[in-house]
Design a protein around this motif. Sequence first.
Motif, PDB file in Angstrom:
ATOM      1  N   LEU A   1       0.795  -1.223  -0.140  1.00  0.00           N
ATOM      2  CA  LEU A   1       0.198  -0.169   0.023  1.00  0.00           C
ATOM      3  C   LEU A   1       0.840   1.260  -0.049  1.00  0.00           C
ATOM      4  N   ARG A   2       1.976   1.322   0.778  1.00  0.00           N
ATOM      5  CA  ARG A   2       2.834   2.574   0.789  1.00  0.00           C
ATOM      6  C   ARG A   2       3.590   2.534  -0.566  1.00  0.00           C
ATOM      7  N   ARG A   3       3.840   1.490  -1.238  1.00  0.00           N
ATOM      8  CA  ARG A   3       4.781   1.721  -2.377  1.00  0.00           C
ATOM      9  C   ARG A   3       3.511   2.240  -3.609  1.00  0.00           C
TER      10      ARG A   3
ATOM     11  N   ARG B   1       1.338   4.608  -2.613  1.00  0.00           N
ATOM     12  CA  ARG B   1       1.010   5.910  -2.653  1.00  0.00           C
ATOM     13  C   ARG B   1       2.395   6.768  -2.940  1.00  0.00           C
ATOM     14  N   MET B   2       3.547   6.192  -2.956  1.00  0.00           N
ATOM     15  CA  MET B   2       4.808   6.958  -3.371  1.00  0.00           C
ATOM     16  C   MET B   2       4.677   7.619  -4.394  1.00  0.00           C
ATOM     17  N   VAL B   3       5.351   8.970  -4.619  1.00  0.00           N
ATOM     18  CA  VAL B   3       5.527   9.698  -5.729  1.00  0.00           C
ATOM     19  C   VAL B   3       6.903  10.014  -5.792  1.00  0.00           C
ATOM     20  N   ALA B   4       7.666   9.427  -7.005  1.00  0.00           N
ATOM     21  CA  ALA B   4       9.064   9.948  -7.116  1.00  0.00           C
ATOM     22  C   ALA B   4       9.376  10.706  -8.448  1.00  0.00           C
ATOM     23  N   HIS B   5      10.476  11.319  -8.445  1.00  0.00           N
ATOM     24  CA  HIS B   5      10.585  11.988  -9.828  1.00  0.00           C
ATOM     25  C   HIS B   5      12.399  12.145  -9.618  1.00  0.00           C
ATOM     26  N   ARG B   6      12.670  11.942 -10.754  1.00  0.00           N
ATOM     27  CA  ARG B   6      14.248  12.098 -10.940  1.00  0.00           C
ATOM     28  C   ARG B   6      14.533  13.389 -11.982  1.00  0.00           C
ATOM     29  N   ALA B   7      15.211  14.310 -11.485  1.00  0.00           N
ATOM     30  CA  ALA B   7      15.465  15.698 -12.476  1.00  0.00           C
ATOM     31  C   ALA B   7      16.550  15.295 -13.083  1.00  0.00           C
ATOM     32  N   ARG B   8      16.558  15.989 -14.293  1.00  0.00           N
ATOM     33  CA  ARG B   8      17.818  15.978 -15.136  1.00  0.00           C
ATOM     34  C   ARG B   8      18.785  17.148 -14.477  1.00  0.00           C
ATOM     35  N   ASN B   9      18.222  18.208 -14.051  1.00  0.00           N
ATOM     36  CA  ASN B   9      19.132  19.268 -13.617  1.00  0.00           C
ATOM     37  C   ASN B   9      18.502  19.937 -12.427  1.00  0.00           C
ATOM     38  N   PHE B  10      19.322  21.056 -11.668  1.00  0.00           N
ATOM     39  CA  PHE B  10      18.654  21.606 -10.573  1.00  0.00           C
ATOM     40  C   PHE B  10      17.476  22.473 -10.879  1.00  0.00           C
ATOM     41  N   LYS B  11      17.512  23.209 -12.044  1.00  0.00           N
ATOM     42  CA  LYS B  11      16.132  23.639 -12.210  1.00  0.00           C
ATOM     43  C   LYS B  11      14.943  22.936 -12.420  1.00  0.00           C
ATOM     44  N   GLU B  12      15.174  22.030 -13.200  1.00  0.00           N
ATOM     45  CA  GLU B  12      13.955  20.961 -13.232  1.00  0.00           C
ATOM     46  C   GLU B  12      13.491  20.525 -11.869  1.00  0.00           C
ATOM     47  N   ALA B  13      14.537  20.091 -10.930  1.00  0.00           N
ATOM     48  CA  ALA B  13      13.982  19.568  -9.686  1.00  0.00           C
ATOM     49  C   ALA B  13      13.588  20.916  -8.858  1.00  0.00           C
ATOM     50  N   GLU B  14      13.920  22.036  -9.219  1.00  0.00           N
ATOM     51  CA  GLU B  14      13.254  23.281  -8.269  1.00  0.00           C
ATOM     52  C   GLU B  14      11.838  23.609  -8.834  1.00  0.00           C
ATOM     53  N   ASN B  15      11.698  23.242 -10.026  1.00  0.00           N
ATOM     54  CA  ASN B  15      10.098  23.476 -10.436  1.00  0.00           C
ATOM     55  C   ASN B  15       9.331  22.202 -10.042  1.00  0.00           C
TER      56      ASN B  15
END
Length: 45
Positions: free
Chosen positions: A9-11, A13-27
């Motif tokens: 159940l926990r898996r 609900r998890m939301v993951a994201h891998r950014a290609r750069n710092f700007k994408e991570a910030e957005n």
Amino acid sequence: MGIKKRSSLRRKRMVAHRARNFKEAENWDLDFWQAQGPEARLAAL
């Protein structure tokens, strides 16, 4: 409820994201927090 069921159940609900750069991570971070309600934002503090 067993640990395997809770883990499954926990898996789901998890939301993951891998950014290609710092700007994408910030957005992505900004979008995430803007989508949260006031209670969630305060709880994060």
